[in-house]
Design an enzyme around this catalytic site. Sequence first.
Site, PDB file in Angstrom:
ATOM      1  CD1 TRP A  32      18.630  45.605  18.303  1.00 38.21           C
ATOM      2  CD2 TRP A  32      16.806  45.557  16.196  1.00 38.21           C
ATOM      3  NE1 TRP A  32      18.379  46.932  17.817  1.00 38.21           N
ATOM      4  CE2 TRP A  32      16.808  47.034  16.811  1.00 38.21           C
ATOM      5  CE3 TRP A  32      16.719  44.882  16.057  1.00 38.21           C
ATOM      6  CZ2 TRP A  32      16.374  48.006  16.266  1.00 38.21           C
ATOM      7  CZ3 TRP A  32      15.879  45.762  14.504  1.00 38.21           C
ATOM      8  CH2 TRP A  32      15.357  47.231  15.352  1.00 38.21           C
ATOM      9  CB  SER A  98      18.840  38.155  14.313  1.00 39.62           C
ATOM     10  OG  SER A  98      18.493  38.853  13.595  1.00 39.62           O
ATOM     11  CG  MET A  99      22.686  41.843  17.361  1.00 38.52           C
ATOM     12  SD  MET A  99      22.425  43.031  18.126  1.00 38.52           S
ATOM     13  CE  MET A  99      23.514  43.394  18.919  1.00 38.52           C
ATOM     14  CG  ASP A 227      15.764  36.584   6.520  1.00 40.08           C
ATOM     15  OD1 ASP A 227      15.629  37.898   7.253  1.00 40.08           O
ATOM     16  OD2 ASP A 227      16.789  36.274   7.077  1.00 40.08           O
ATOM     17  CG  HIS A 256      14.988  38.366  10.146  1.00 41.38           C
ATOM     18  ND1 HIS A 256      16.334  37.331   9.934  1.00 41.38           N
ATOM     19  CD2 HIS A 256      15.275  38.499  11.286  1.00 41.38           C
ATOM     20  CE1 HIS A 256      17.626  37.815  10.727  1.00 41.38           C
ATOM     21  NE2 HIS A 256      16.725  38.465  12.044  1.00 41.38           N
TER      22      HIS A 256
END
Length: 276
Positions: A32, A98-99, A227, A256
């Site tokens: 995202w 991530s997402m 991160d 990240h």
Amino acid sequence: MPYLINTNGKEEVSIYYEDYGSGQPVILIHGWPLSAKAWEGQVPQIVDAGFRCIAYDRRGFGRSSAPWNGYDYSSLAADLNEIITQLGLDQAIIVGFSMGGGEVVRYMTDYGTDKLAKAALISSIIPLVKKKDDNPNGVPQEDIDGIMEAVKTNRVGFLHDFNRNFYNYEDLKDRMSEQQLHYDWSIASNASPRATLKAAEAWADTDFRAELQNVTVPTLIVHGDADHIVPIETAGKQAAEGIANNRFEIINNAPHGLNVTHKDELNKILLEFLRK
């Protein structure tokens, strides 16, 4: 351009995907608020290593259609299932950034592992983003509330600042250009505003801790120890504790968005895992 149609929900959804190479399929699920373009640093290496590489845009992002609803993780996992089913994939390796880690885990919860060989969680939100009494290292509720309000009221401006923090840009200017930063901001800015908000609510509110037991295939976990978006203590380290068969790799000083800033390090780890 190739699209798959998911008609299982209340609204028909068109999912854009790119499909390169041959061999064992590797499915890349972006984070995202980006699109499959985020995998530019990985796709060529995966294909050149002899794998079939499939990258798709999550509903509401990139070139996929943007329904008004359906951004909960079971709906998103249903889109992944359509990719696997309609393309006739078997022994697939699913990689969530991530997402996208949520789709990886929810897919195994909802559909099992019969079609899977392995999985990878890269800078993943798994198992829980939000700070709670039993998750003290998570993101505080007031910070999450601030993100949601900013997405509602100043989405494009918020994404500008979020993007810089995504890559720890001020500390890592030697690893990525200002132009790359702007490129990623433009991708995020062009996503559906509704999808950006509802998908954020999904990754912020979903607790996957009980679902980690469903991750039974060999799993690679990669996280950066710098991160600032998804802290390693609440994500990578907890995922490694909760997933039985895993390989946990920490990339030093990585943010990240390590798929861009530390792509060489990530690609080496990922390709070793794919080949093993």
